[in-house]
Design an enzyme around this catalytic site. Sequence first.
Site, PDB file in Angstrom:
ATOM      1  N   ASP A 173      41.226  37.535  34.456  1.00  0.00           N
ATOM      2  CA  ASP A 173      39.702  38.207  34.251  1.00  0.00           C
ATOM      3  C   ASP A 173      38.790  37.661  35.145  1.00  0.00           C
ATOM      4  O   ASP A 173      38.839  37.070  35.826  1.00  0.00           O
ATOM      5  CB  ASP A 173      39.375  38.795  32.776  1.00  0.00           C
ATOM      6  CG  ASP A 173      38.872  40.077  32.458  1.00  0.00           C
ATOM      7  OD1 ASP A 173      37.694  40.531  33.159  1.00  0.00           O
ATOM      8  OD2 ASP A 173      39.412  40.698  31.804  1.00  0.00           O
ATOM      9  N   HIS A 182      32.722  41.211  32.107  1.00  0.00           N
ATOM     10  CA  HIS A 182      34.079  41.836  31.722  1.00  0.00           C
ATOM     11  C   HIS A 182      34.978  40.787  31.056  1.00  0.00           C
ATOM     12  O   HIS A 182      35.647  41.325  29.806  1.00  0.00           O
ATOM     13  CB  HIS A 182      34.545  42.332  32.984  1.00  0.00           C
ATOM     14  CG  HIS A 182      35.744  43.105  33.012  1.00  0.00           C
ATOM     15  ND1 HIS A 182      37.139  42.619  32.953  1.00  0.00           N
ATOM     16  CD2 HIS A 182      35.766  44.379  33.043  1.00  0.00           C
ATOM     17  CE1 HIS A 182      37.791  43.748  32.852  1.00  0.00           C
ATOM     18  NE2 HIS A 182      37.085  45.016  32.900  1.00  0.00           N
ATOM     19  N   SER A 201      40.358  49.005  30.465  1.00  0.00           N
ATOM     20  CA  SER A 201      40.151  47.404  30.299  1.00  0.00           C
ATOM     21  C   SER A 201      39.990  47.179  29.009  1.00  0.00           C
ATOM     22  O   SER A 201      40.162  46.024  28.441  1.00  0.00           O
ATOM     23  CB  SER A 201      38.889  47.154  31.295  1.00  0.00           C
ATOM     24  OG  SER A 201      39.012  46.932  32.764  1.00  0.00           O
TER      25      SER A 201
END
Length: 776
Positions: free
Chosen positions: A149, A220, A558
């Site tokens: 990530d 994220h 996601s």
Amino acid sequence: MKGSVVIGIFLSLWSLAPQQFMGMQEAKREVYVIYMGAVPVASSGDMLRENHLQLLSSVLRRGQSPEKTLLWSYRHGFSGFAARLSKEEAVAISEKAGVVSVFLDPIYQLHTTRSWDFLRQTSLETDSKPDEEAASSPQTSDTIIGFLDTGVWPESSSFNDKEMGAVPGRWKGVCMAGSNFSASSCNKKLIGARYYSSDDDMATPTKWLSGDSPRDASGHGTHTASTAAGSSVMDASYYGLARGIAKGGSTSSRIAMYRVCFEDGCPGSAILAGFDDAIRDGVDLMSVSLGASKFNRPDFAADPIAIGAFHAVAKGITVVCSAGNDGPSSASLVNTAPWILTVAATTIDRDFESDVVLGGNKAIKGGAINFSGLQKSPVYPLIYGEAAKSNSSSNDGSASHCDLGTLEANKIRGKIVLCNHSTGDFSKTFRTEELKSSGAVGAIWISDMQRGVADTYNSFPVTQISSQAADEILSYMNSTKNPVGTILATVTVTKYRPAPVVAYFSSRGPSTEASGILKPDVAAPGVNILAAWIPGEDSSDVPPGQKPSPFKLVSGTSMSCPHVAGVAATVKSWNPSWSPAAIRSAIMTTATQVNNDDAPLTTESGSTATPYDIGAGEVSPTAALQPGLVYEAGPEDYFRFLCNYGYPPSKLRLIADTPEGYKCPENSSKQLISDLNYPSIAISNFTGKESKIVNRIATNVGAEEDATYAVSVKSPPELDVQVVPNKLHFSKNTTKLSYQVIFSATKASVKGDLFGSITWSDGIHRVRSPFAVRGI
């Protein structure tokens, strides 16, 4: 054969004779990935790196340094490397012995919908809710989840290690120091962190290699890691919305972050480096919320995620990936390799309601996240976008969509503007900004498809409504000379129905890479997800008088991916010896297909969801712990899949650590891909002229060694589906039993997609396998 296409592309690009380049300036050099399959037996990491350098030397010109050309050497989980090469050198190296494929380093994208912000209530289930004992992994399990990530924000309260024991002794990873990140940034929850930029000036001319730390720069990675395995945090919220306890699906699991994504995306060379290290470090699962574009889906031998996942699964590591955000169009999903657990996205039973109040105090329900400062009384003039069209705008209806440059500022100043929105329209965010800069006091967007997605507008008053609600507003506006209204600040509504609903952005099947495999595998919450975030630097994202929120509402597949990773970690902790295939099977065969109205799951349009939308259904963490039966698949099964897919034995022996002398079955064919021992069934090109037989093997993992399972079939009228035998009798000495599913047409021809299911039950467990049959 698709596997050979990768090298063929390079050969076709090299259309000029090498001598034509003599004396010319050195050709453009780009990053290429050279994939060389399984790590040879008895090869050390140092030996492999030397082999990679020697291979590079054989194609480089005299005086060029292979050490400076080499970016990454993959030598732990699989063999290969990334290097900066000319096209000529790439072609030359593709012809060398031992090379499986050579491809330009692709840039993959995160599977987050960037302009959407949403709420999540942790540990949400639709039709079952685990108790605390079932919902938490045993503290002694020490399951380790690796994340490929954007990095991690270690100071987040979601990564506190209170009451956690010592780091497992089998952990071989590191906590890499970097910019604003030290080895002490890790703890007993966040046990490892790596990043994949290079210090070599020649190798780092692009922005995507600008990261010099495992620290998250976008939020994220912090969000996905805390969703899957974050520690419990009391009184978490997004500026008061969705207030409650935030916690990951597997709070006792450890987190290892591999920062493979940077400013411009996620380079495949870094993704492979992350997989390679994670395999060596000793992770149990991997959560990968990124992927290729639906417009450029590579062959398995040229897909960094498929390659890395293949070798991770061979080492017993479950790999969970997001399906992509290119829905609702069909055949739009990615990460379809059968060794990957692919996840679609659904909503939860919580809505962010921001109503429109019309003159006469009639309330119209809407949804968005805004902290509106407008008066609650309807005192602001309303105007439809088309009525505010500028003189220079065309008459194509673009003004009704409030397209950029189509409205007259003087006509919307001080007013709330009603705008249409359709799939394919320009970003609502940019159009909203133009309305705001033109003096509008608020905006109302009309979109049936996106009404369930609560876009975040913070202090600017914006909401989204359905077309039915828009009809009411337009009817009111047409009935009075001076229509007025207001937009209320967002409130949280719980027990929203129906839920779950397939998120409109969630990518759909069928798989274009291997039509004999049904994808996605399952669905999980991916809308309205509240999880940890990095401190905000942009004050425009912070409501007046507030400090930056340590949590954020984000949406995308996601977000659904780490939900399933958390469930998989819990299943693994309860069943440490289970293979990745068994864990996937447990999650798939126990998934649910009904919503909180006890009706079939639906899509954003209201139609009944199919396996192309949700796979086996919505994940059910409690039921997945005790599935009764599982469908095992190991290396030999994937060897046969690759044979059927079209890889020759010579290439297969390079890709996988196949037994000496392994040969593909003589009858290998893509039509036999359906026979992979998968928890679901997919059949393509079904004419109906002949019956199609599919084979499966079920393994009893229930508490009762002596168990009898009876089958039930749900099929459409166009199909006759028979299961032979219709009962499976397991005993202490018979834990595996095979059966056949025979598909026959009841009509002269079969067209379109037909769906159904096969369910085995012993009175306690229900082991369901969906099927999809595609007629010609």
